[in-house]
Write a protein that holds these residues in place. Structure first.
Motif, PDB file in Angstrom:
ATOM      1  N   TRP A  91     -23.240 -17.625 -62.996  1.00  0.00           N
ATOM      2  CA  TRP A  91     -23.759 -18.371 -64.150  1.00  0.00           C
ATOM      3  C   TRP A  91     -24.815 -19.378 -63.701  1.00  0.00           C
ATOM      4  CZ3 TRP A  91     -23.523 -17.852 -69.307  1.00  0.00           C
ATOM      5  CH2 TRP A  91     -23.964 -18.921 -70.093  1.00  0.00           C
ATOM      6  N   SER A  92     -24.537 -20.104 -62.623  1.00  0.00           N
ATOM      7  CA  SER A  92     -25.459 -21.153 -62.176  1.00  0.00           C
ATOM      8  C   SER A  92     -26.774 -20.571 -61.654  1.00  0.00           C
ATOM      9  CB  SER A  92     -24.807 -22.030 -61.106  1.00  0.00           C
ATOM     10  OG  SER A  92     -24.630 -21.302 -59.909  1.00  0.00           O
ATOM     11  N   ARG A  93     -26.771 -19.326 -61.190  1.00  0.00           N
ATOM     12  CA  ARG A  93     -27.993 -18.692 -60.677  1.00  0.00           C
ATOM     13  C   ARG A  93     -28.858 -18.083 -61.782  1.00  0.00           C
ATOM     14  NH1 ARG A  93     -25.136 -15.578 -55.661  1.00  0.00           N
ATOM     15  NH2 ARG A  93     -24.867 -17.415 -54.341  1.00  0.00           N
ATOM     16  N   ASP A 127     -13.936 -13.140 -59.418  1.00  0.00           N
ATOM     17  CA  ASP A 127     -13.058 -14.306 -59.521  1.00  0.00           C
ATOM     18  C   ASP A 127     -13.836 -15.471 -60.145  1.00  0.00           C
ATOM     19  OD1 ASP A 127     -14.594 -15.474 -57.453  1.00  0.00           O
ATOM     20  OD2 ASP A 127     -13.094 -15.089 -55.929  1.00  0.00           O
ATOM     21  N   ALA A 128     -13.135 -16.553 -60.435  1.00  0.00           N
ATOM     22  CA  ALA A 128     -13.740 -17.704 -61.118  1.00  0.00           C
ATOM     23  C   ALA A 128     -14.901 -18.301 -60.322  1.00  0.00           C
ATOM     24  CB  ALA A 128     -12.678 -18.765 -61.394  1.00  0.00           C
ATOM     25  N   LYS A 129     -14.778 -18.351 -59.012  1.00  0.00           N
ATOM     26  CA  LYS A 129     -15.838 -18.911 -58.169  1.00  0.00           C
ATOM     27  C   LYS A 129     -17.103 -18.048 -58.237  1.00  0.00           C
ATOM     28  CE  LYS A 129     -16.772 -20.528 -53.479  1.00  0.00           C
ATOM     29  NZ  LYS A 129     -16.250 -20.659 -52.124  1.00  0.00           N
ATOM     30  N   ALA A 130     -16.939 -16.736 -58.157  1.00  0.00           N
ATOM     31  CA  ALA A 130     -18.089 -15.821 -58.245  1.00  0.00           C
ATOM     32  C   ALA A 130     -18.760 -15.934 -59.611  1.00  0.00           C
ATOM     33  CB  ALA A 130     -17.642 -14.386 -57.983  1.00  0.00           C
ATOM     34  N   LYS A 131     -17.952 -16.040 -60.672  1.00  0.00           N
ATOM     35  CA  LYS A 131     -18.517 -16.178 -62.020  1.00  0.00           C
ATOM     36  C   LYS A 131     -19.294 -17.481 -62.159  1.00  0.00           C
ATOM     37  CE  LYS A 131     -15.144 -13.377 -64.502  1.00  0.00           C
ATOM     38  NZ  LYS A 131     -14.054 -13.390 -65.497  1.00  0.00           N
ATOM     39  N   ALA A 132     -18.743 -18.561 -61.616  1.00  0.00           N
ATOM     40  CA  ALA A 132     -19.436 -19.863 -61.695  1.00  0.00           C
ATOM     41  C   ALA A 132     -20.777 -19.813 -60.951  1.00  0.00           C
ATOM     42  CB  ALA A 132     -18.548 -20.970 -61.133  1.00  0.00           C
ATOM     43  N   LEU A 133     -20.799 -19.217 -59.768  1.00  0.00           N
ATOM     44  CA  LEU A 133     -22.052 -19.082 -59.016  1.00  0.00           C
ATOM     45  C   LEU A 133     -23.039 -18.175 -59.750  1.00  0.00           C
ATOM     46  CD1 LEU A 133     -20.775 -18.823 -55.347  1.00  0.00           C
ATOM     47  CD2 LEU A 133     -22.367 -20.515 -56.234  1.00  0.00           C
ATOM     48  N   GLU A 173     -25.010 -25.623 -68.997  1.00  0.00           N
ATOM     49  CA  GLU A 173     -23.603 -25.202 -68.917  1.00  0.00           C
ATOM     50  C   GLU A 173     -23.187 -24.393 -70.132  1.00  0.00           C
ATOM     51  OE1 GLU A 173     -21.369 -25.377 -66.416  1.00  0.00           O
ATOM     52  OE2 GLU A 173     -23.113 -26.044 -65.278  1.00  0.00           O
ATOM     53  N   ARG A 174     -24.026 -24.389 -71.171  1.00  0.00           N
ATOM     54  CA  ARG A 174     -23.700 -23.679 -72.397  1.00  0.00           C
ATOM     55  C   ARG A 174     -24.566 -22.434 -72.623  1.00  0.00           C
ATOM     56  NH1 ARG A 174     -22.712 -28.522 -76.824  1.00  0.00           N
ATOM     57  NH2 ARG A 174     -20.980 -29.483 -75.712  1.00  0.00           N
ATOM     58  N   TRP A 175     -25.800 -22.483 -72.169  1.00  0.00           N
ATOM     59  CA  TRP A 175     -26.766 -21.426 -72.449  1.00  0.00           C
ATOM     60  C   TRP A 175     -27.473 -20.981 -71.175  1.00  0.00           C
ATOM     61  CZ3 TRP A 175     -26.665 -19.860 -77.441  1.00  0.00           C
ATOM     62  CH2 TRP A 175     -26.177 -20.761 -78.391  1.00  0.00           C
ATOM     63  N   ARG A 176     -27.706 -19.690 -71.037  1.00  0.00           N
ATOM     64  CA  ARG A 176     -28.484 -19.132 -69.931  1.00  0.00           C
ATOM     65  C   ARG A 176     -29.219 -17.902 -70.430  1.00  0.00           C
ATOM     66  NH1 ARG A 176     -28.630 -21.717 -64.696  1.00  0.00           N
ATOM     67  NH2 ARG A 176     -27.098 -23.357 -64.922  1.00  0.00           N
ATOM     68  N   ILE A 221     -25.432 -11.879 -64.949  1.00  0.00           N
ATOM     69  CA  ILE A 221     -24.976 -11.841 -66.332  1.00  0.00           C
ATOM     70  C   ILE A 221     -25.915 -10.920 -67.104  1.00  0.00           C
ATOM     71  CG2 ILE A 221     -23.788 -14.067 -66.321  1.00  0.00           C
ATOM     72  CD1 ILE A 221     -26.183 -15.312 -67.718  1.00  0.00           C
ATOM     73  N   LEU A 222     -25.314 -10.133 -67.985  1.00  0.00           N
ATOM     74  CA  LEU A 222     -26.080  -9.228 -68.838  1.00  0.00           C
ATOM     75  C   LEU A 222     -25.511  -9.277 -70.249  1.00  0.00           C
ATOM     76  CD1 LEU A 222     -26.658  -5.850 -66.922  1.00  0.00           C
ATOM     77  CD2 LEU A 222     -28.366  -7.542 -67.605  1.00  0.00           C
TER      78      LEU A 222
END
Length: 180
Positions: free
Chosen positions: A45-47, A37-43, A57-60, A102-103
């Protein structure tokens, strides 16, 4: 008579559908969502690791150390990525933030339903292009319309400003893209 025949065929068809592969998949979908879900994706990305000098917020960096762009989710280029189940969904992994990473898309395709794949093996399936700062700036400009660097905010000059025909009222320093 048709009522009792109809009810017996309904009960037998429902019990046979739950034992069939299609019926099992439908039940899995009801109880275990496959997508994050959106919350899991946001977490997730932030990790992920931050790319030094790039807006977080643009690159990881993905789990293999590849640079990915947030706007390139679920595509297949070198800067594209997908949200991956660390413990594969097919092996009981849940679609929650703690099981998400993320991969780069091509790395995720290699990993498929494998678990416990070490970073070195993942790197072996990574795109072998290393982008320069200038190339990443150009990509960021094309995708977002500007380039934002943490702690070094700037704005893009207009053609008229570059030709000396216009002086901007914006006091923010103009971008100085790298030359090499």
């Amino acid at each position: 008579m048709s009522n009792s025949g109809g009810s017996s065929s309904t009960s037998s068809s429902s019990s046979s559908s739950s034992s069939s592969p299609v019926g099992r998949r439908e039940k899995e979908k009801e109880g275990r969502p496959r997508q994050f879900d959106a919350k899991a994706k946001a977490l997730c990305w932030s990790r992920a690791d931050i790319v030094p000098g790039r807006h977080p917020e643009r690159w990881r960096k993905d789990a293999a150390g590849n640079i990915v762009c947030k706007r390139f989710c679920n595509c297949s280029g070198c800067l594209c990525f997908e949200y991956d189940h660390i413990i594969p969904f097919s092996k009981g992994g849940e679609s929650v933030a703690d099981n998400c990473q993320i991969l780069q898309t091509r790395v995720n395709r290699f990993k498929a339903d494998k678990d416990e794949v070490d970073k070195t093996r993942l790197q072996g399936y990574s795109c072998d292009i290393n982008f320069t700062d200038k190339e990443l700036d150009i990509i960021e400009m094309a995708v977002y319309g500007d380039v934002i660097r943490p702690g070094n905010q700037c704005r893009c000059r207009t053609v008229a400003e570059m030709l000396g025909k216009y002086k901007s009222k914006d006091s923010t320093a103009a971008c100085k893209l790298p030359q090499s």
